[in-house]
Design a protein around this motif. Sequence first.
Motif, PDB file in Angstrom:
ATOM      1  N   UNK A 207      -2.175  -3.975  15.716  1.00 30.82           N
ATOM      2  CA  UNK A 207      -2.500  -4.847  15.185  1.00 30.82           C
ATOM      3  C   UNK A 207      -2.857  -5.446  14.258  1.00 30.82           C
ATOM      4  N   UNK A 208      -4.024  -4.920  13.640  1.00 28.99           N
ATOM      5  CA  UNK A 208      -4.133  -4.505  12.424  1.00 28.99           C
ATOM      6  C   UNK A 208      -3.674  -4.293  11.595  1.00 28.99           C
ATOM      7  N   UNK A 209      -2.700  -3.434  11.684  1.00 24.21           N
ATOM      8  CA  UNK A 209      -1.741  -3.213   9.949  1.00 24.21           C
ATOM      9  C   UNK A 209      -1.234  -4.495  10.149  1.00 24.21           C
ATOM     10  N   UNK A 210       0.243  -5.071  11.197  1.00 26.50           N
ATOM     11  CA  UNK A 210       0.913  -5.881  11.073  1.00 26.50           C
ATOM     12  C   UNK A 210      -0.129  -6.990  10.209  1.00 26.50           C
ATOM     13  N   UNK A 211      -1.107  -7.733  10.442  1.00 27.07           N
ATOM     14  CA  UNK A 211      -1.692  -8.087  10.676  1.00 27.07           C
ATOM     15  C   UNK A 211      -2.386  -8.712   9.127  1.00 27.07           C
ATOM     16  N   UNK A 212      -2.760  -7.467   8.656  1.00 27.60           N
ATOM     17  CA  UNK A 212      -2.620  -6.739   7.316  1.00 27.60           C
ATOM     18  C   UNK A 212      -1.186  -7.005   6.407  1.00 27.60           C
ATOM     19  N   UNK A 213      -0.662  -6.644   6.359  1.00 25.31           N
ATOM     20  CA  UNK A 213       0.655  -7.118   5.739  1.00 25.31           C
ATOM     21  C   UNK A 213       0.938  -7.771   6.297  1.00 25.31           C
ATOM     22  N   UNK A 214       0.890  -8.870   7.190  1.00 22.07           N
ATOM     23  CA  UNK A 214       1.620 -10.393   6.936  1.00 22.07           C
ATOM     24  C   UNK A 214       0.697 -11.153   6.311  1.00 22.07           C
ATOM     25  N   UNK A 215      -0.514 -10.737   6.589  1.00 18.09           N
ATOM     26  CA  UNK A 215      -1.613 -11.434   5.881  1.00 18.09           C
ATOM     27  C   UNK A 215      -1.359 -11.444   4.090  1.00 18.09           C
ATOM     28  N   UNK A 216      -1.314  -9.752   4.032  1.00 19.24           N
ATOM     29  CA  UNK A 216      -1.065  -9.563   2.257  1.00 19.24           C
ATOM     30  C   UNK A 216       0.013 -10.546   2.289  1.00 19.24           C
ATOM     31  N   UNK A 217       1.156 -10.913   2.636  1.00 17.09           N
ATOM     32  CA  UNK A 217       2.622 -11.247   2.720  1.00 17.09           C
ATOM     33  C   UNK A 217       2.488 -13.119   1.913  1.00 17.09           C
ATOM     34  N   UNK A 218       1.682 -13.925   3.306  1.00 17.29           N
ATOM     35  CA  UNK A 218       0.878 -15.671   3.446  1.00 17.29           C
ATOM     36  C   UNK A 218       0.153 -15.402   2.146  1.00 17.29           C
ATOM     37  N   UNK A 219      -1.165 -14.603   2.262  1.00 18.44           N
ATOM     38  CA  UNK A 219      -2.255 -15.127   0.648  1.00 18.44           C
ATOM     39  C   UNK A 219      -0.697 -14.749  -0.910  1.00 18.44           C
ATOM     40  N   UNK A 220       0.121 -13.823  -1.080  1.00 20.87           N
ATOM     41  CA  UNK A 220       1.283 -13.657  -1.781  1.00 20.87           C
ATOM     42  C   UNK A 220       1.327 -15.444  -2.536  1.00 20.87           C
ATOM     43  N   UNK A 221       2.221 -15.404  -1.051  1.00 26.21           N
ATOM     44  CA  UNK A 221       2.890 -16.492  -0.658  1.00 26.21           C
ATOM     45  C   UNK A 221       2.759 -18.269  -1.726  1.00 26.21           C
ATOM     46  N   UNK A 222       0.779 -17.744  -0.885  1.00 31.69           N
ATOM     47  CA  UNK A 222       0.336 -19.547  -0.734  1.00 31.69           C
ATOM     48  C   UNK A 222      -0.711 -19.143  -2.057  1.00 31.69           C
ATOM     49  N   UNK A 223      -0.673 -18.247  -2.642  1.00 29.93           N
ATOM     50  CA  UNK A 223      -2.113 -18.139  -3.991  1.00 29.93           C
ATOM     51  C   UNK A 223      -1.784 -19.676  -4.411  1.00 29.93           C
ATOM     52  N   UNK A 224      -0.676 -19.972  -5.058  1.00 27.99           N
ATOM     53  CA  UNK A 224      -1.501 -21.276  -5.977  1.00 27.99           C
ATOM     54  C   UNK A 224      -1.503 -21.851  -4.984  1.00 27.99           C
ATOM     55  N   UNK A 225      -2.106 -22.726  -4.019  1.00 28.53           N
ATOM     56  CA  UNK A 225      -3.068 -23.702  -3.424  1.00 28.53           C
ATOM     57  C   UNK A 225      -4.037 -23.499  -3.275  1.00 28.53           C
ATOM     58  N   UNK A 226      -4.219 -22.012  -3.128  1.00 29.99           N
ATOM     59  CA  UNK A 226      -5.464 -21.693  -2.199  1.00 29.99           C
ATOM     60  C   UNK A 226      -6.819 -21.848  -3.247  1.00 29.99           C
TER      61      UNK A 226
END
Length: 226
Positions: A207-226
């Motif tokens: 769960x930790x590995x999958x969550x970390x990979x997905x959160x990295x993707x989400x962070x990069x995707x939404x970074x311009x608005x964070x």
Amino acid sequence: MARTDTPEKTPLSLPVTIICLVFALAPAIALAVMWGSLPEVIPAHWGEAGIDRWGTKMEMVVVPVVGFILSGLLLFGARRAHADDYVSFLSGELSERTVMVVSSIATSLIALGGIIAWIAGALDPTAVANPGDPAALSWQVLGVPAIFLVAGLLMAMRSLNMPENDEVLGEQYHAQRIAGASMVIAGVLMGVLSALILPGTMTQVGQAVIAAIDMAFVFILLRPWL
């Protein structure tokens, strides 16, 4: 920026819609075909020492039902998206419609793989010959997947009524829908692996590995608005 300057919307093609629906129904079809061959008491989880929980075969219905609902929602998002809606990602662009279609099919495939693995385990001669007592479903291992599923659906639904042709918020809403779809896939994958396949402590690691990979993707995707 999102390409929202063209008001005409090209509908999602009928063949793509049919393909997504066929994949969405595949887990239910697989379970229906094998239903009569399944014993009433089935293995419900495997640990380091083998089967560590038994349940009734009615529990298996959850996988195709949840898979179909999630795949259907992602397909709905794909049908609402414009063909020219793109989101900047790293040095390239992501097509919202393509991401939604792929997410719908991926969710269905994960559910199909999970139900096939579960059917195979339930029909194992050793398990059939030595059934245990059915135990209540433990929600502990499904807590994190549930959080990802709910958060992903809320993120995607929040942007369904985005204002058309908004140059300021357009790409942000498209990015949120893509991020939500990725969280849904992560939640389904964690749920299937944790509930059926991963033993003991490997559940938390997976769960930790999958969550970390997905959160990295989400962070990069939404970074311009964070």
